[in-house]
Design a protein around this motif. Structure first.
Motif, PDB file in Angstrom:
ATOM      1  N   PRO A   8     -51.845  17.332 -22.473  1.00  0.00           N
ATOM      2  CA  PRO A   8     -53.144  16.654 -22.558  1.00  0.00           C
ATOM      3  C   PRO A   8     -53.184  15.634 -23.684  1.00  0.00           C
ATOM      4  O   PRO A   8     -52.398  15.692 -24.634  1.00  0.00           O
ATOM      5  CB  PRO A   8     -54.108  17.806 -22.843  1.00  0.00           C
ATOM      6  CG  PRO A   8     -53.274  18.796 -23.593  1.00  0.00           C
ATOM      7  CD  PRO A   8     -51.899  18.710 -22.976  1.00  0.00           C
ATOM      8  N   ASP A   9     -54.108  14.707 -23.567  1.00  0.00           N
ATOM      9  CA  ASP A   9     -54.404  13.793 -24.663  1.00  0.00           C
ATOM     10  C   ASP A   9     -54.838  14.637 -25.866  1.00  0.00           C
ATOM     11  O   ASP A   9     -55.748  15.465 -25.756  1.00  0.00           O
ATOM     12  CB  ASP A   9     -55.545  12.856 -24.236  1.00  0.00           C
ATOM     13  CG  ASP A   9     -55.944  11.857 -25.307  1.00  0.00           C
ATOM     14  OD1 ASP A   9     -55.667  12.094 -26.501  1.00  0.00           O
ATOM     15  OD2 ASP A   9     -56.562  10.844 -24.953  1.00  0.00           O
ATOM     16  N   PRO A  10     -54.198  14.469 -27.029  1.00  0.00           N
ATOM     17  CA  PRO A  10     -54.557  15.308 -28.181  1.00  0.00           C
ATOM     18  C   PRO A  10     -55.991  15.147 -28.641  1.00  0.00           C
ATOM     19  O   PRO A  10     -56.516  15.984 -29.386  1.00  0.00           O
ATOM     20  CB  PRO A  10     -53.569  14.854 -29.266  1.00  0.00           C
ATOM     21  CG  PRO A  10     -53.072  13.518 -28.827  1.00  0.00           C
ATOM     22  CD  PRO A  10     -53.101  13.541 -27.338  1.00  0.00           C
ATOM     23  N   HIS A  11     -56.652  14.065 -28.208  1.00  0.00           N
ATOM     24  CA  HIS A  11     -58.044  13.827 -28.611  1.00  0.00           C
ATOM     25  C   HIS A  11     -59.043  14.197 -27.505  1.00  0.00           C
ATOM     26  O   HIS A  11     -60.242  13.959 -27.664  1.00  0.00           O
ATOM     27  CB  HIS A  11     -58.225  12.363 -28.989  1.00  0.00           C
ATOM     28  CG  HIS A  11     -57.281  11.889 -30.054  1.00  0.00           C
ATOM     29  ND1 HIS A  11     -57.310  12.367 -31.346  1.00  0.00           N
ATOM     30  CD2 HIS A  11     -56.248  10.993 -30.012  1.00  0.00           C
ATOM     31  CE1 HIS A  11     -56.361  11.784 -32.060  1.00  0.00           C
ATOM     32  NE2 HIS A  11     -55.702  10.952 -31.273  1.00  0.00           N
ATOM     33  N   ALA A  12     -58.541  14.759 -26.414  1.00  0.00           N
ATOM     34  CA  ALA A  12     -59.415  15.030 -25.279  1.00  0.00           C
ATOM     35  C   ALA A  12     -60.385  16.176 -25.546  1.00  0.00           C
ATOM     36  O   ALA A  12     -61.504  16.188 -25.024  1.00  0.00           O
ATOM     37  CB  ALA A  12     -58.580  15.336 -24.038  1.00  0.00           C
TER      38      ALA A  12
END
Length: 231
Positions: free
Chosen positions: A18-22
């Motif tokens: 996943p996007d680490p900022h999601a």
């Protein structure tokens, strides 16, 4: 032998990372800014997730052991899902202490209405238990377990340092944050057996994994939205 399975498992996990900022809620918990009511909702949602996933993994183990009309018995996948089911049972026992620490008692649990976006993930795991090729499901779960384990590592540290929770209250998240070499070994054995039998569909595994990761993201976003309303 294991190297080929490992490459496939790690490749799928990497593609689905996943996007680490999601996950917007995670940073709030990490710095102790998430509302206690949000943590209570997390505990109450997990009651439903754990119970559903436990039954789903048991069913996947049974399907794997028995085989289907299109696939022979798959003892390696059965062993993997049996271990997952055992882990969910243990998680359910540990969850009670976290729920108590955040005020999510039985009376509150009885009145709580689960959030739709939080329960999309276990609903899809249940769908996979009925419809997925077990080895494809093993691959799909790998990416989500990697993300979930990282989330739990962050959460359990924050609960101790910012919320003052003891080891018992953090035990649910400790369980998933800890390395699981035996489970990894069983996953690799299941993937290798799938490779040997030529029953893996990489396209299906990736599709399942993308949906799992999307539903995982919805879970956390729903709780983040609730936190913003409470704040």
């Amino acid at each position: 032998m294991t190297r080929t399975a490992r490459e496939l498992l790690e490749g799928v996990t990497g593609k689905l990372a996943p996007d680490p900022h999601a996950n917007r809620l995670l940073p709030l918990i990490a710095r102790g800014a998430a509302q206690l009511d949000t943590l209570a909702a997390l505990a109450l949602e997990q009651r439903h997730v754990v119970a559903s996933d436990h039954r789903a993994f048991l069913h996947l183990a049974e399907r794997s052991a028995a085989g289907t009309r299109t696939s022979p018995a798959d003892p390696a996948s059965a062993a993997f899902f049996e271990m997952l089911a055992e882990g969910e049972a243990q998680a359910g026992e540990r969850l009670a202490a976290f729920a108590a620490a955040v005020g999510a008692d039985e009376a509150r649990a009885a009145e709580y209405e689960p959030l739709t976006d939080c329960q999309a993930y276990p609903a899809y795991v249940a769908w996979l238990a009925l419809n997925g090729e077990p080895t494809d499901v093993v691959l799909a779960l790998g990416a989500d377990f990697a993300a979930w384990g990282g989330y739990c590592e962050t959460i359990t540290e924050a609960l101790r340092h910012h919320y003052g929770f003891d080891d018992e209250a953090c035990g649910f998240f400790d369980l998933f944050a800890a390395p699981a070499p035996e489970l990894e070994s069983k996953a690799l054995a299941a993937v290798q057996a799938g490779l040997d039998a030529e029953r893996i569909s990489l396209d299906d595994a990736l599709r399942h994994g993308r949906l799992l990761m999307a539903y995982e993201a919805k879970f956390w976003h729903a709780l983040w939205e609730q936190d913003q309303r409470v704040a």
